[in-house]
Design a protein around this motif. Structure first.
Motif, PDB file in Angstrom:
ATOM      1  N   GLU A   1       8.910   2.258  -1.359  1.00  0.00           N
ATOM      2  CA  GLU A   1       8.564   1.536  -2.586  1.00  0.00           C
ATOM      3  C   GLU A   1       8.792   0.046  -2.421  1.00  0.00           C
ATOM      4  O   GLU A   1       8.020  -0.767  -2.938  1.00  0.00           O
ATOM      5  CB  GLU A   1       9.396   2.092  -3.747  1.00  0.00           C
ATOM      6  CG  GLU A   1       9.088   3.541  -4.083  1.00  0.00           C
ATOM      7  CD  GLU A   1      10.080   4.163  -5.042  1.00  0.00           C
ATOM      8  OE1 GLU A   1       9.796   5.276  -5.549  1.00  0.00           O
ATOM      9  OE2 GLU A   1      11.143   3.563  -5.291  1.00  0.00           O
TER      10      GLU A   1
ATOM     11  N   VAL B   1       6.539   0.151  -9.977  1.00  0.00           N
ATOM     12  CA  VAL B   1       6.876   0.760  -8.691  1.00  0.00           C
ATOM     13  C   VAL B   1       5.966   1.959  -8.454  1.00  0.00           C
ATOM     14  O   VAL B   1       5.779   2.794  -9.345  1.00  0.00           O
ATOM     15  CB  VAL B   1       8.347   1.219  -8.668  1.00  0.00           C
ATOM     16  CG1 VAL B   1       8.689   1.886  -7.336  1.00  0.00           C
ATOM     17  CG2 VAL B   1       9.267   0.037  -8.935  1.00  0.00           C
TER      18      VAL B   1
ATOM     19  N   GLY C   1       5.746   5.260  -6.536  1.00  0.00           N
ATOM     20  CA  GLY C   1       6.644   6.176  -5.855  1.00  0.00           C
ATOM     21  C   GLY C   1       5.928   7.315  -5.157  1.00  0.00           C
ATOM     22  O   GLY C   1       4.769   7.194  -4.746  1.00  0.00           O
TER      23      GLY C   1
END
Length: 298
Positions: A151, A169, A171
């Motif tokens: 990430e 983010v 993931g």
């Protein structure tokens, strides 16, 4: 049906139907490839559609001689998923791993660092070097936002919503989440972006990537591990520290200071709350304080 063709179809299923990350798909594939090598090396005349429980059990006995219980459990899990896929697609009527049990393993508690250790690591960064402010921003982001290595290296400038106080983010399985970012982490990312990052070669492909190497390309996972290893040696800390240690420390420190477990789950990007619950076992000392402060009978 040949093993190689079946494995390729399974990989496609994991990628498209289940939306798993490339790292997870690679791990699953390695598990199946171990079984394929076992079948070929022992001249066993079984295809993915005809292999039976006895053969799979024989394979498990062989790997048990050289792998620990945790590795065995992971491989058995990979095999179960593979044969469940074949049953799901009506290639087989049964799953030869259905009755095979994984070895019992203890729950491994994550390694964490005290705040003073993290500050010692950060203090070991030489800000006079070209990569100094970049490395400081990397450590601050790993610990300040609890990111996985993948990430971190894939973080984009367009993912930074500093005015709103969040970063976006991406993931596992390309699932996106928004993670709060502290003012101190924002400060060091900005110092890097507006300073040292301006002096690396510009490559359009990586123009939106936050953390770059000296050639202007995206940093690799291996490079992040190397940065952390060198800082650990330089700081004099006699601990086994990896980039993931900062993620564990992030979650543990939040929990110790009274953060809600569900909120930590969302920030870490865990699909299941049971994955996050492991941090409840790291340090239970704060639980007594929570009880004393909030329970009406204390």
């Amino acid at each position: 049906m040949k093993w190689t063709h079946t494995l390729r179809d399974f990989q496609h299923f994991l990628r498209i139907e289940r939306g798993l990350s490339e790292n997870t798909i690679v791990n699953y594939s390695h598990d199946i490839e171990k079984l394929i090598r076992f079948v070929e090396n022992n001249a066993i005349n079984h295809s993915p559609l005809s292999i039976d429980e006895a053969t799979v059990q024989q394979f498990i006995y062989e790997i048990a001689k050289v792998l620990n219980a945790r590795s065995q459990t992971r491989i058995i899990s990979g095999l179960k998923s593979f044969f469940n896929y074949l049953v799901f697609e009506d290639y087989r009527k049964d799953n030869p791993t259905e009755l095979i049990e994984a070895p019992k393993i203890g729950r491994k508690l994550p390694d964490t660092l005290a705040l003073k250790d993290i500050e010692k690591l950060i203090a070991a960064i030489d800000l006079s070097k070209n990569e100094g402010h970049r490395n400081k921003a990397i450590i601050e982001t790993l610990y300040g936002c609890g990111l996985r290595v993948s990430e971190l290296v894939n973080l984009k400038i367009s993912d930074l919503f500093f005015d709103e106080g969040f970063i976006r983010v991406t993931g596992k399985g390309d699932k996106q989440r928004f993670v709060p970012i502290s003012s101190i982490t924002k400060k060091y990312i900005n110092l890097y972006i507006q300073g040292q990052r301006q002096h690396v070669p510009y490559i359009p492909e990586f123009g939106d990537t936050v953390f770059l190497n000296r050639r202007g390309k995206q940093l690799t996972r291996v490079m992040i591990f190397t940065i952390v290893k060198r800082l650990t040696e330089k700081s004099g800390l006699k601990k086994n520290i990896s980039p993931h240690t900062f993620r564990h420390s992030f979650a543990t420190h939040l929990l110790e200071n009274g953060a809600d477990l569900r909120a930590i789950q969302l920030m870490l990007g865990h699909e299941s709350i049971t994955t996050t619950e492991i941090y409840m076992h790291v340090d239970r000392s704060h639980l007594a304080k929570v009880m004393e402060k909030y329970h009406p009978r204390t």
